[in-house]
Design an enzyme around this catalytic site. Structure first.
Site, PDB file in Angstrom:
ATOM      1  N   LYS A   1       1.239  11.897   6.210  1.00  0.00           N
ATOM      2  CA  LYS A   1       1.479  10.771   7.140  1.00  0.00           C
ATOM      3  C   LYS A   1       2.037   9.575   6.371  1.00  0.00           C
ATOM      4  CE  LYS A   1      -1.875   8.103   7.577  1.00  0.00           C
ATOM      5  NZ  LYS A   1      -2.391   6.881   6.949  1.00  0.00           N
TER       6      LYS A   1
ATOM      7  N   LYS B   1       0.834  -1.210   0.000  1.00  0.00           N
ATOM      8  CA  LYS B   1       0.000   0.000   0.000  1.00  0.00           C
ATOM      9  C   LYS B   1       0.869   1.261   0.000  1.00  0.00           C
ATOM     10  CE  LYS B   1      -3.132   3.131   0.842  1.00  0.00           C
ATOM     11  NZ  LYS B   1      -3.994   3.680  -0.191  1.00  0.00           N
TER      12      LYS B   1
END
Ligand code: NAP
Length: 293
Positions: free
Chosen positions: A234, A166
């Site tokens: 993030k 991911k």
């Protein structure tokens, strides 16, 4: 199935709603009050939601949030049934995922990392792609739930590998979008219309799903958050941390990270990550827009 869904944000809420729609028995918990979901039973804590659930599904912001939801004072751990499965659709650290999985397995339950791609539109339409790490037999048991929320589930490998794949994909998304934004800025400065450039991009090998998804928003100058800049920022930190752990260098990403730092300082953290275009425009003294914007 009896599913506890924890975290009803941009992604979690429509994901949980699709589980309800598919006929599953859903209990929900969200950190802030006032985010109840029709057709689901609201719980007062992650532990309460987890009690009696066969599957506990999380979709919260970051690694720290997952740790608190699992192991905090009224965390999942306190209510988890033996034999239940914890699934994490948040995008978090691959190495922290391994530690969380080990702790959950020590309790007699199993753990699957299942971050998603497809953003808000994919979550709402049940068209997400799940990028999965975990034991094959456990992942198989979850298939009806993946099918209720998504169009594709790819098991990448064992625990942590879903998160690793991911963040590698989000690296490509972040860099592709910056390439698109820089191209648009340069073309606009040189007097080329944004729509003309897009026509060429979409007809040539430059085309990309990222551009297809983002271009309509950019041309309307709609930077409301589909994927907030703070969350992509993030993820960039997750990628750079993973690169440091693996002792490799990602120089283009380091440059993009600096752009996100400045965008954050300029108050864009809660806008979509597409808003990084506004910085390039400011530096170039131009504004990119479609003719109808
Ligand atoms: P979001 O709208 O900001 O929602 C975040 C959720 O996490 C909220 O329910 C929030 O609760 C909860 N949360 C934050 N900190 C917490 C903590 N310490 N303890 C418990 N709950 C906490 O984010 P989102 O867009 O749904 O994203 C969720 C995850 O999916 C992120 O990891 C993100 O990177 C990933 N993701 C997002 C997209 C996208 O396009 N949006 C696409 C793919 C993956 P409150 O309501 O109390 O704030």
């Amino acid at each position: 199935m009896r599913v506890a869904f924890l975290g009803l944000g941009i992604m979690g809420r429509p994901m949980a709603a699709n589980l309800v729609k598919a006929g599953h028995e859903v209990s929900t918990w969200n950190r802030s009050a006032g985010k109840e979901l029709e057709g689901a039973q609201a719980a007062a804590s992650p532990a309460e939601a987890a009690r009696g659930a066969e599957v506990v599904w999380m979709c919260v912001s970051d690694t720290e949030a997952v740790e608190q939801v699992l192991f905090g004072p009224e965390g999942v751990e306190k209510g988890l049934e033996s034999g239940a499965v914890v699934v994490d659709s948040s995008t978090i650290s691959p190495s922290a995922t391994l530690k969380f999985a080990e702790r959950i397995r020590a309790k007699g339950s199993d753990y699957v990392d299942a971050p998603v791609t497809g953003s808000k539109i994919g979550a709402e339409g049940g068209q997400l792609i799940f990028i999965v790490g975990g034991a094959e037999a456990t992942v198989d048991r979850l298939k009806p739930l993946f099918a209720a929320m998504g169009k594709l589930m790819v098991r990448v490998g064992e625990s942590g590998q879903g998160q690793s794949a991911k963040i590698a994909m989000n690296l490509m998304i972040a860099l592709t979008y910056e390439g698109f934004a820089e191209g648009l800025t340069l073309a606009t400065k040189l007097g080329v219309k944004a729509e003309k450039l897009l026509e060429l991009v979409n007809a040539s090998m430059v085309r990309s799903g990222v551009v297809e998804y983002k271009a309509p928003f950019v041309l309307k100058r709609d930077f409301s958050p589909n994927f907030p800049l703070r969350l992509m920022h993030k993820d960039i930190h997750l990628m750079l941390d993973a690169a440091r752990e693996a002792r490799i260098k990602l120089p283009a990403l380091e440059t993009v990270e600096e752009i996100y730092e400045i965008a954050t300082d300029e108050g864009q953290a809660d806008l979509d990550y597409a808003a990084t275009l506004a910085l390039l425009e400011k530096w170039a003294g131009v504004e990119v827009k479609g003719t109808s914007a």
